[in-house]
Design a protein around this motif. Sequence first.
Motif, PDB file in Angstrom:
ATOM      1  N   LEU A 165       0.824  -1.212   0.000  1.00  0.00           N
ATOM      2  CA  LEU A 165       0.000   0.000   0.000  1.00  0.00           C
ATOM      3  C   LEU A 165       0.857   1.261   0.000  1.00  0.00           C
ATOM      4  CD1 LEU A 165      -2.863  -1.008   2.453  1.00  0.00           C
ATOM      5  CD2 LEU A 165      -3.111  -0.417   0.033  1.00  0.00           C
ATOM      6  N   PRO A 169      -0.387   3.553  -3.053  1.00  0.00           N
ATOM      7  CA  PRO A 169      -1.476   3.958  -2.155  1.00  0.00           C
ATOM      8  C   PRO A 169      -2.823   4.101  -2.857  1.00  0.00           C
ATOM      9  CG  PRO A 169      -0.028   5.816  -2.615  1.00  0.00           C
ATOM     10  CD  PRO A 169       0.652   4.599  -3.161  1.00  0.00           C
ATOM     11  N   TRP A 178      -7.213  -8.504  -0.787  1.00  0.00           N
ATOM     12  CA  TRP A 178      -5.955  -8.526  -0.039  1.00  0.00           C
ATOM     13  C   TRP A 178      -5.775  -9.863   0.671  1.00  0.00           C
ATOM     14  CZ3 TRP A 178      -2.076  -5.635  -1.007  1.00  0.00           C
ATOM     15  CH2 TRP A 178      -2.241  -4.326  -1.440  1.00  0.00           C
ATOM     16  N   ARG A 205      -6.006   1.093   6.715  1.00  0.00           N
ATOM     17  CA  ARG A 205      -5.620   1.572   5.386  1.00  0.00           C
ATOM     18  C   ARG A 205      -5.810   3.084   5.286  1.00  0.00           C
ATOM     19  NH1 ARG A 205      -8.053  -1.253   0.140  1.00  0.00           N
ATOM     20  NH2 ARG A 205     -10.017  -0.802   1.218  1.00  0.00           N
ATOM     21  N   GLN A 209      -3.208   6.182   4.278  1.00  0.00           N
ATOM     22  CA  GLN A 209      -3.507   7.196   3.269  1.00  0.00           C
ATOM     23  C   GLN A 209      -3.369   8.607   3.831  1.00  0.00           C
ATOM     24  OE1 GLN A 209      -7.426   6.005   1.922  1.00  0.00           O
ATOM     25  NE2 GLN A 209      -6.568   4.931   0.155  1.00  0.00           N
TER      26      GLN A 209
END
Length: 259
Positions: A165, A169, A178, A205, A209
């Motif tokens: 990631l 991203p 995943w 996640r 970010q």
Amino acid sequence: MALSWARSDNDLDRSTARASAIRIDVSENEREAPEHHHRKGQLVMALRGGVTCRVPSGMWMVPPHCGIWVPGGMTHSNVATANARLFFLFVEPGAADLPDRCCTLSLSPLVRELIIEMADQTDVAKAEADTMTTLLLSALSRMSVEHLHLPLTDEPRLNRIASALANDPGDRSTVAQWAARVAMSENSLARLVQRETGLTFGRWRQQLQLIIAIRSLSAGATVQQVSGDLGYESVSAFITMFRKALGTSPARYLRVFGG
């Protein structure tokens, strides 16, 4: 005076002063300090650009005018945006009441100016230097902690996902997708993330970010660019996520924390 990362680390870590500081102007060719550790605690402050610090327990982001605190003896690595202007403050063990864990600190204008003055001073009387150090360490110990980090563990499957990631991203794969990549069921991966990080997969996640978004915005990227890089279908969707997570818009966040 600006020095290389390696030289500043070695010089200041050997000093017996309660606190000492140095300015680092990051060049395009020297943006990363690989894994290392110091005897002293280290505060990494950015006046321009951003820095990401990785320790065994997580990934930490420092936007302009905040600082990453790394306790003495903790292995870590730093990656800065190109042309960042950094200040490293080294603190003698036991000299100040500072956290025993890595964290991002919100720095007051007073603390920032004292660190800058300490780094740039060349010939200051001992009494004046002692007074400055005492004031700085007292003020620094009262700074609040910002929650700009991504919990990490040594669990290999989570580290694999986090690395993927970080490299891409904008990947909007589902939890099920995943899970398939790391040979797990969707429910097993969801439980693993919750157990290891205390967050749901979606929140974990999103935290990554946010770190990447603040880093990119601090380096001069536009909201439109960052939104696209993170795979959002619209700028408004990205701004909504940012506002829900941090309580303000990206532009206002940078104005407030950019001094």
